[in-house]
Design a protein around this motif. Sequence first.
Motif, PDB file in Angstrom:
ATOM      1  N   VAL A 100      21.937   0.989   4.147  1.00 28.87           N
ATOM      2  CA  VAL A 100      21.265  -0.272   4.468  1.00 28.87           C
ATOM      3  C   VAL A 100      20.463  -0.649   3.232  1.00 28.87           C
ATOM      4  CG1 VAL A 100      21.095   0.155   6.944  1.00 28.87           C
ATOM      5  CG2 VAL A 100      19.242   0.890   5.458  1.00 28.87           C
ATOM      6  N   VAL A 101      20.126  -1.910   3.113  1.00 24.89           N
ATOM      7  CA  VAL A 101      19.322  -2.345   1.970  1.00 24.89           C
ATOM      8  C   VAL A 101      18.021  -2.915   2.511  1.00 24.89           C
ATOM      9  CG1 VAL A 101      19.172  -3.901  -0.003  1.00 24.89           C
ATOM     10  CG2 VAL A 101      21.365  -2.834   0.581  1.00 24.89           C
ATOM     11  N   VAL A 102      16.915  -2.277   2.154  1.00 27.79           N
ATOM     12  CA  VAL A 102      15.611  -2.770   2.574  1.00 27.79           C
ATOM     13  C   VAL A 102      15.326  -4.086   1.859  1.00 27.79           C
ATOM     14  CG1 VAL A 102      13.129  -2.325   2.559  1.00 27.79           C
ATOM     15  CG2 VAL A 102      14.727  -0.464   3.070  1.00 27.79           C
ATOM     16  N   ARG A 103      14.955  -5.081   2.644  1.00 23.90           N
ATOM     17  CA  ARG A 103      14.656  -6.399   2.094  1.00 23.90           C
ATOM     18  C   ARG A 103      13.150  -6.629   2.077  1.00 23.90           C
ATOM     19  NH1 ARG A 103      18.917  -8.913   6.395  1.00 23.90           N
ATOM     20  NH2 ARG A 103      20.848  -8.137   5.432  1.00 23.90           N
ATOM     21  N   PRO A 104      12.673  -7.465   1.182  1.00 21.89           N
ATOM     22  CA  PRO A 104      11.228  -7.731   1.131  1.00 21.89           C
ATOM     23  C   PRO A 104      10.699  -8.178   2.493  1.00 21.89           C
ATOM     24  CG  PRO A 104      12.304  -8.643  -0.803  1.00 21.89           C
ATOM     25  CD  PRO A 104      13.400  -8.177   0.107  1.00 21.89           C
ATOM     26  N   GLY A 105       9.622  -7.538   2.915  1.00 23.01           N
ATOM     27  CA  GLY A 105       8.997  -7.902   4.168  1.00 23.01           C
ATOM     28  C   GLY A 105       9.542  -7.219   5.400  1.00 23.01           C
ATOM     29  N   ASP A 106      10.601  -6.423   5.283  1.00 24.34           N
ATOM     30  CA  ASP A 106      11.191  -5.744   6.436  1.00 24.34           C
ATOM     31  C   ASP A 106      10.178  -4.827   7.118  1.00 24.34           C
ATOM     32  OD1 ASP A 106      13.749  -6.794   6.435  1.00 24.34           O
ATOM     33  OD2 ASP A 106      14.656  -5.120   5.344  1.00 24.34           O
ATOM     34  N   THR A 107      10.299  -4.725   8.438  1.00 26.75           N
ATOM     35  CA  THR A 107       9.584  -3.698   9.195  1.00 26.75           C
ATOM     36  C   THR A 107      10.542  -2.529   9.377  1.00 26.75           C
ATOM     37  OG1 THR A 107       8.154  -5.265  10.352  1.00 26.75           O
ATOM     38  CG2 THR A 107       8.475  -3.107  11.382  1.00 26.75           C
ATOM     39  N   VAL A 108      10.137  -1.358   8.889  1.00 29.07           N
ATOM     40  CA  VAL A 108      11.006  -0.192   8.848  1.00 29.07           C
ATOM     41  C   VAL A 108      10.431   0.896   9.740  1.00 29.07           C
ATOM     42  CG1 VAL A 108      12.010   1.606   7.369  1.00 29.07           C
ATOM     43  CG2 VAL A 108      11.754  -0.737   6.501  1.00 29.07           C
ATOM     44  N   PHE A 109      11.293   1.506  10.547  1.00 30.11           N
ATOM     45  CA  PHE A 109      10.903   2.643  11.380  1.00 30.11           C
ATOM     46  C   PHE A 109      11.656   3.878  10.908  1.00 30.11           C
ATOM     47  CE2 PHE A 109      11.945   5.213  15.294  1.00 30.11           C
ATOM     48  CZ  PHE A 109      10.704   5.823  15.390  1.00 30.11           C
ATOM     49  N   GLY A 122       9.297   6.964   4.211  1.00 25.15           N
ATOM     50  CA  GLY A 122       8.324   5.901   4.388  1.00 25.15           C
ATOM     51  C   GLY A 122       7.803   5.378   3.067  1.00 25.15           C
ATOM     52  N   GLN A 123       7.520   6.289   2.146  1.00 25.30           N
ATOM     53  CA  GLN A 123       7.037   5.887   0.825  1.00 25.30           C
ATOM     54  C   GLN A 123       8.092   5.093   0.068  1.00 25.30           C
ATOM     55  OE1 GLN A 123       4.540   9.067  -1.244  1.00 25.30           O
ATOM     56  NE2 GLN A 123       5.823  10.337   0.077  1.00 25.30           N
ATOM     57  N   ILE A 124       9.334   5.548   0.169  1.00 27.72           N
ATOM     58  CA  ILE A 124      10.426   4.868  -0.531  1.00 27.72           C
ATOM     59  C   ILE A 124      10.636   3.469   0.028  1.00 27.72           C
ATOM     60  CG2 ILE A 124      12.919   4.929  -0.947  1.00 27.72           C
ATOM     61  CD1 ILE A 124      12.628   8.048  -0.907  1.00 27.72           C
ATOM     62  N   ALA A 125      10.617   3.350   1.355  1.00 22.29           N
ATOM     63  CA  ALA A 125      10.798   2.036   1.974  1.00 22.29           C
ATOM     64  C   ALA A 125       9.747   1.055   1.466  1.00 22.29           C
ATOM     65  CB  ALA A 125      10.731   2.159   3.495  1.00 22.29           C
ATOM     66  N   ARG A 126       8.514   1.539   1.364  1.00 21.55           N
ATOM     67  CA  ARG A 126       7.444   0.681   0.872  1.00 21.55           C
ATOM     68  C   ARG A 126       7.719   0.247  -0.573  1.00 21.55           C
ATOM     69  NH1 ARG A 126       3.891  -1.542   3.746  1.00 21.55           N
ATOM     70  NH2 ARG A 126       2.857   0.323   4.529  1.00 21.55           N
ATOM     71  N   LEU A 127       8.122   1.177  -1.412  1.00 21.47           N
ATOM     72  CA  LEU A 127       8.397   0.851  -2.814  1.00 21.47           C
ATOM     73  C   LEU A 127       9.596  -0.073  -2.963  1.00 21.47           C
ATOM     74  CD1 LEU A 127       7.685   4.379  -4.316  1.00 21.47           C
ATOM     75  CD2 LEU A 127       6.430   2.281  -4.863  1.00 21.47           C
ATOM     76  N   LEU A 128      10.493  -0.058  -1.993  1.00 19.59           N
ATOM     77  CA  LEU A 128      11.656  -0.944  -2.021  1.00 19.59           C
ATOM     78  C   LEU A 128      11.348  -2.329  -1.457  1.00 19.59           C
ATOM     79  CD1 LEU A 128      14.471   1.555  -0.931  1.00 19.59           C
ATOM     80  CD2 LEU A 128      14.015   0.685  -3.238  1.00 19.59           C
ATOM     81  N   VAL A 147      -0.289   8.307   8.315  1.00 17.56           N
ATOM     82  CA  VAL A 147      -0.991   7.082   7.939  1.00 17.56           C
ATOM     83  C   VAL A 147      -1.959   7.341   6.783  1.00 17.56           C
ATOM     84  CG1 VAL A 147      -2.578   5.287   8.752  1.00 17.56           C
ATOM     85  CG2 VAL A 147      -0.760   6.134  10.265  1.00 17.56           C
ATOM     86  N   GLY A 148      -2.675   8.458   6.839  1.00 23.18           N
ATOM     87  CA  GLY A 148      -3.702   8.722   5.835  1.00 23.18           C
ATOM     88  C   GLY A 148      -3.186   9.205   4.494  1.00 23.18           C
ATOM     89  N   GLU A 149      -2.038   9.921   4.502  1.00 23.79           N
ATOM     90  CA  GLU A 149      -1.548  10.542   3.269  1.00 23.79           C
ATOM     91  C   GLU A 149      -0.239   9.951   2.750  1.00 23.79           C
ATOM     92  OE1 GLU A 149      -1.317  14.812   3.681  1.00 23.79           O
ATOM     93  OE2 GLU A 149      -3.091  14.864   4.975  1.00 23.79           O
ATOM     94  N   LEU A 150       0.597   9.457   3.642  1.00 25.11           N
ATOM     95  CA  LEU A 150       1.938   9.056   3.226  1.00 25.11           C
ATOM     96  C   LEU A 150       2.172   7.549   3.264  1.00 25.11           C
ATOM     97  CD1 LEU A 150       4.089  11.861   4.910  1.00 25.11           C
ATOM     98  CD2 LEU A 150       3.103  11.784   2.612  1.00 25.11           C
ATOM     99  N   GLY A 151       1.132   6.780   3.530  1.00 25.19           N
ATOM    100  CA  GLY A 151       1.247   5.335   3.418  1.00 25.19           C
ATOM    101  C   GLY A 151       1.903   4.627   4.582  1.00 25.19           C
ATOM    102  N   TYR A 152       2.134   5.331   5.694  1.00 28.02           N
ATOM    103  CA  TYR A 152       2.656   4.636   6.874  1.00 28.02           C
ATOM    104  C   TYR A 152       1.580   3.705   7.420  1.00 28.02           C
ATOM    105  CZ  TYR A 152       6.916   7.464   7.374  1.00 28.02           C
ATOM    106  OH  TYR A 152       8.151   8.031   7.190  1.00 28.02           O
ATOM    107  N   ASP A 153       2.000   2.559   7.920  1.00 32.47           N
ATOM    108  CA  ASP A 153       1.053   1.622   8.531  1.00 32.47           C
ATOM    109  C   ASP A 153       0.668   2.063   9.935  1.00 32.47           C
ATOM    110  OD1 ASP A 153       0.889  -0.703   6.546  1.00 32.47           O
ATOM    111  OD2 ASP A 153       3.046  -0.456   6.788  1.00 32.47           O
TER     112      ASP A 153
END
Length: 297
Positions: A100-109, A122-128, A147-153
């Motif tokens: 799959v290709v993460v697009r700008p603004g996507d909500t990823v689970f 999770g970190q990679i999805a954010r950087l993409l 949430v506190g360490e790995l950047g998940y919302d």
Amino acid sequence: MTDRVAGSFLISQGAGNVEGVPFPALRPGDTLAEAAVGEVVLAPAGSGLNPGDLVSHMLGWREYAVVAAAGCTRLDRTLPDPVAHLSHGWTAYAALTRAVVVRPGDTVFVSAGGSAIGSMAGQIARLLGAGRVIGSTGSRSKAERLVGELGYDAAVVRGTAEPLAAQLATAAPGGLDVVLDNAGGEQLGAAVEAAREGARFVLVGALSGQLAAHGTGRTAPVELDSFQLLLKQITLRCYSADADPDARPEWNARFGGWLRSGEITFPHVRVTGLDRAPQALLDVIAGRHLGTVVVEP
């Protein structure tokens, strides 16, 4: 070639002589096979390897290994720390850029967000370019770490009184665009319920079946609402990063840059002593660690 190795693991081994399992079966006394980083001790002339070189191979947990030169890869300085070569982030990277290709603004689970793959995904999805990233885990303490360490919302917790689908509806009120599924089972079913129209799912694991208290470890049953799949036009793809070997050097280059800039971390636990490896594996199965577990001689 002989080397000393340090190995990482996630749960991916079979048990017994079982046909149809896409990984090596194990018998009592076998050494666990997984990714390892070793230092060359001795190498024949003409092999292209020299004592002191660092290499990666798949012979797993052992202090010394005899490896064919063709069965190992010399490591360069692409990554600032050799242990980072044991990250399973490349699987997540390949899945999120090929399957799959993460697009700008996507909500990823990301299901199993604290696993070896999930802690990187999770970190990679954010950087993409993802706009919101949600992970699942098995405890509230791990949810806080996601949430506190790995950047998940946000993080949802399985096994609580509140159904996962309801937790996902709260965490992603606009629905899910991309799902990277490591678990299957109820987490996959809940993600389908929470998906928005045109959502893209990539399935890379089945931990719900592999780690089930009862069962063979080779099945991960799930009931999916096919009406929802049709109504929302959801795409489901099963994926192995082995299908895209070109992703590995691309990932190493980007991973190295992200590590040096501080944009990404490699969550891992180091366990010293091969005699402690069996307990470390049991701890992984019990969910006591976050990220990758690395066993050092």
